[in-house]
Write a protein that holds these residues in place. Structure first.
Motif, PDB file in Angstrom:
ATOM      1  N   SER A  68       0.853  -1.186   0.000  1.00 32.57           N
ATOM      2  CA  SER A  68       0.000   0.000   0.000  1.00 32.57           C
ATOM      3  C   SER A  68       0.889   1.237   0.000  1.00 32.57           C
ATOM      4  O   SER A  68       2.097   1.158   0.262  1.00 32.57           O
ATOM      5  CB  SER A  68      -0.893   0.009   1.240  1.00 32.57           C
ATOM      6  N   LEU A  69       0.297   2.390  -0.266  1.00 33.61           N
ATOM      7  CA  LEU A  69       1.058   3.639  -0.268  1.00 33.61           C
ATOM      8  C   LEU A  69       1.658   3.900   1.102  1.00 33.61           C
ATOM      9  O   LEU A  69       2.814   4.335   1.219  1.00 33.61           O
ATOM     10  CB  LEU A  69       0.154   4.803  -0.682  1.00 33.61           C
ATOM     11  N   ASN A  70       0.896   3.615   2.153  1.00 35.96           N
ATOM     12  CA  ASN A  70       1.387   3.844   3.515  1.00 35.96           C
ATOM     13  C   ASN A  70       2.597   2.969   3.819  1.00 35.96           C
ATOM     14  O   ASN A  70       3.607   3.441   4.358  1.00 35.96           O
ATOM     15  CB  ASN A  70       0.267   3.573   4.521  1.00 35.96           C
ATOM     16  N   THR A  73       5.653   4.149   1.815  1.00 36.81           N
ATOM     17  CA  THR A  73       6.242   5.367   2.378  1.00 36.81           C
ATOM     18  C   THR A  73       7.046   5.048   3.633  1.00 36.81           C
ATOM     19  O   THR A  73       8.147   5.574   3.835  1.00 36.81           O
ATOM     20  CB  THR A  73       5.145   6.398   2.704  1.00 36.81           C
ATOM     21  N   GLU A  90       3.694  10.915   1.858  1.00 33.29           N
ATOM     22  CA  GLU A  90       2.950  10.035   0.961  1.00 33.29           C
ATOM     23  C   GLU A  90       2.699  10.707  -0.383  1.00 33.29           C
ATOM     24  O   GLU A  90       2.701  10.041  -1.426  1.00 33.29           O
ATOM     25  CB  GLU A  90       1.625   9.618   1.609  1.00 33.29           C
ATOM     26  N   ASP A  91       2.480  12.020  -0.369  1.00 33.51           N
ATOM     27  CA  ASP A  91       2.270  12.741  -1.627  1.00 33.51           C
ATOM     28  C   ASP A  91       3.506  12.657  -2.517  1.00 33.51           C
ATOM     29  O   ASP A  91       3.400  12.476  -3.741  1.00 33.51           O
ATOM     30  CB  ASP A  91       1.926  14.209  -1.355  1.00 33.51           C
ATOM     31  N   LEU A  94       3.689   9.162  -3.895  1.00 31.28           N
ATOM     32  CA  LEU A  94       2.666   8.940  -4.917  1.00 31.28           C
ATOM     33  C   LEU A  94       3.063   9.586  -6.242  1.00 31.28           C
ATOM     34  O   LEU A  94       2.884   8.994  -7.315  1.00 31.28           O
ATOM     35  CB  LEU A  94       1.328   9.495  -4.438  1.00 31.28           C
ATOM     36  N   THR A  95       3.616  10.786  -6.176  1.00 32.82           N
ATOM     37  CA  THR A  95       4.097  11.446  -7.397  1.00 32.82           C
ATOM     38  C   THR A  95       5.216  10.631  -8.034  1.00 32.82           C
ATOM     39  O   THR A  95       5.281  10.480  -9.259  1.00 32.82           O
ATOM     40  CB  THR A  95       4.599  12.864  -7.070  1.00 32.82           C
ATOM     41  N   ILE A  97       5.640   7.391  -7.741  1.00 34.11           N
ATOM     42  CA  ILE A  97       5.033   6.188  -8.308  1.00 34.11           C
ATOM     43  C   ILE A  97       4.467   6.477  -9.694  1.00 34.11           C
ATOM     44  O   ILE A  97       4.616   5.674 -10.629  1.00 34.11           O
ATOM     45  CB  ILE A  97       3.925   5.657  -7.379  1.00 34.11           C
ATOM     46  N   ASP A  98       3.826   7.632  -9.845  1.00 32.40           N
ATOM     47  CA  ASP A  98       3.260   7.993 -11.152  1.00 32.40           C
ATOM     48  C   ASP A  98       4.352   8.023 -12.222  1.00 32.40           C
ATOM     49  O   ASP A  98       4.146   7.562 -13.350  1.00 32.40           O
ATOM     50  CB  ASP A  98       2.567   9.352 -11.071  1.00 32.40           C
ATOM     51  N   GLU A 108       0.354  -0.874 -10.706  1.00 30.85           N
ATOM     52  CA  GLU A 108      -0.665  -0.712  -9.668  1.00 30.85           C
ATOM     53  C   GLU A 108      -1.689  -1.821  -9.789  1.00 30.85           C
ATOM     54  O   GLU A 108      -2.257  -2.045 -10.859  1.00 30.85           O
ATOM     55  CB  GLU A 108      -1.342   0.650  -9.786  1.00 30.85           C
TER      56      GLU A 108
END
Length: 262
Positions: A68-70, A73, A90-91, A94-95, A97-98, A108
């Motif tokens: 998961s993202l959490n 991170t 996390e932001d 997430l960036t 990961i994109d 994903e």
């Protein structure tokens, strides 16, 4: 096979642009569909950290992989087995990961209500799992000797001996383009260290000195982490001072006056 010196010199003087061999194809391509892949751009340090964490957790916590993202991170900010230590949100992850998804390095999953992510390093780079384990260890810990890599990657792959590690490192160094480079030994070092090239060419002057090499040295990323920690501590000191001043005011104590002699 190129001698280490010739290979290292060529790599260190290179452009540092990391690409994928046009001859590598995935199982999804048929011979008639196979086409040259676009060059893989240089990764950022955080992109390399994300990939390293995904590879690591795939082996160490398979029950919770994909991550998961959490969890991802937390793995990026882990204090142990990381060099340098990072503090990212996390932001930011997430960036990152994109960007990795656009390179097909991260996938994903769609089978869970919570987005989960897995790496695709072996297919994109066209390297075996042993090489992925070594690259991930370099992503997470920075330059290491073959002996250190064998020890630090033990949970990802069990190499029979150091010569086995060196064989896979040599293959990665001879890849087109090279994925790792054997660094020249610096004064005080008994063995040469290896470093990955997915973040670009290696600047030897930016490499931190090892213990016993004449003083403490920090890479740029480590220096930034130290500055961030200094700011955090300064903020805490300011909060404590404000608290003390408020309590002193309530008690009628003047902090700017020295205590009277008894």
């Amino acid at each position: 096979m190129l001698h280490d010196g010739a290979r290292n010199a060529g790599t260190l003087r290179g452009t540092g642009i990391i690409g994928v061999s046009p001859h590598v194809t995935t199982h999804m391509n048929t011979p008639s569909e196979a086409a040259p892949r676009p060059a893989l751009r240089e990764l950022t340090p955080l992109e390399a950290r994300v990939l390293g964490v995904l590879v690591e957790k795939q082996h160490t916590v398979p029950d919770t992989y994909p991550l998961s993202l959490n969890s991802l991170t937390s793995g990026c900010n882990q204090k142990t087995a990381r060099s340098p230590v990072m503090s990212v949100s996390e932001d930011e992850v997430l960036t990152t990961i994109d960007g990795l998804k656009r390179l097909s390095l991260v996938i994903e999953g769609s089978s869970s209500r919570v987005p989960r992510f897995e790496h695709n390093v072996n297919r994109v780079l066209g390297v075996p799992s042993q090489s992925v384990a070594l690259l991930a260890t370099l992503f997470l810990r920075g330059p290491q000797t073959a002996a250190e890599l064998r020890a630090n990657s033990a949970r990802l792959h069990s190499f029979a001996d150091i010569s086995s590690v060196e064989s896979f490192l040599d293959e990665l160094a001879e890849n087109d383009p090279p994925r790792v480079v054997k660094l020249p030994r610096t004064p005080g070092e008994r063995e040469s260290r290896w470093m990955h090239l997915l973040c670009g060419e290696v600047n030897i002057s930016d490499m931190p000195l090892r213990e016993g090499q004449g003083g403490e040295s920090y890479s740029l990323s480590e220096f930034e982490a130290l500055k961030s920690e200094q700011k955090r501590l300064a903020h805490e000191v300011a909060q404590l001072r404000a608290m003390v001043e408020r309590m002193a005011g309530e008690l009628g104590i003047a902090l700017d006056q020295p205590p009277s002699d008894a």
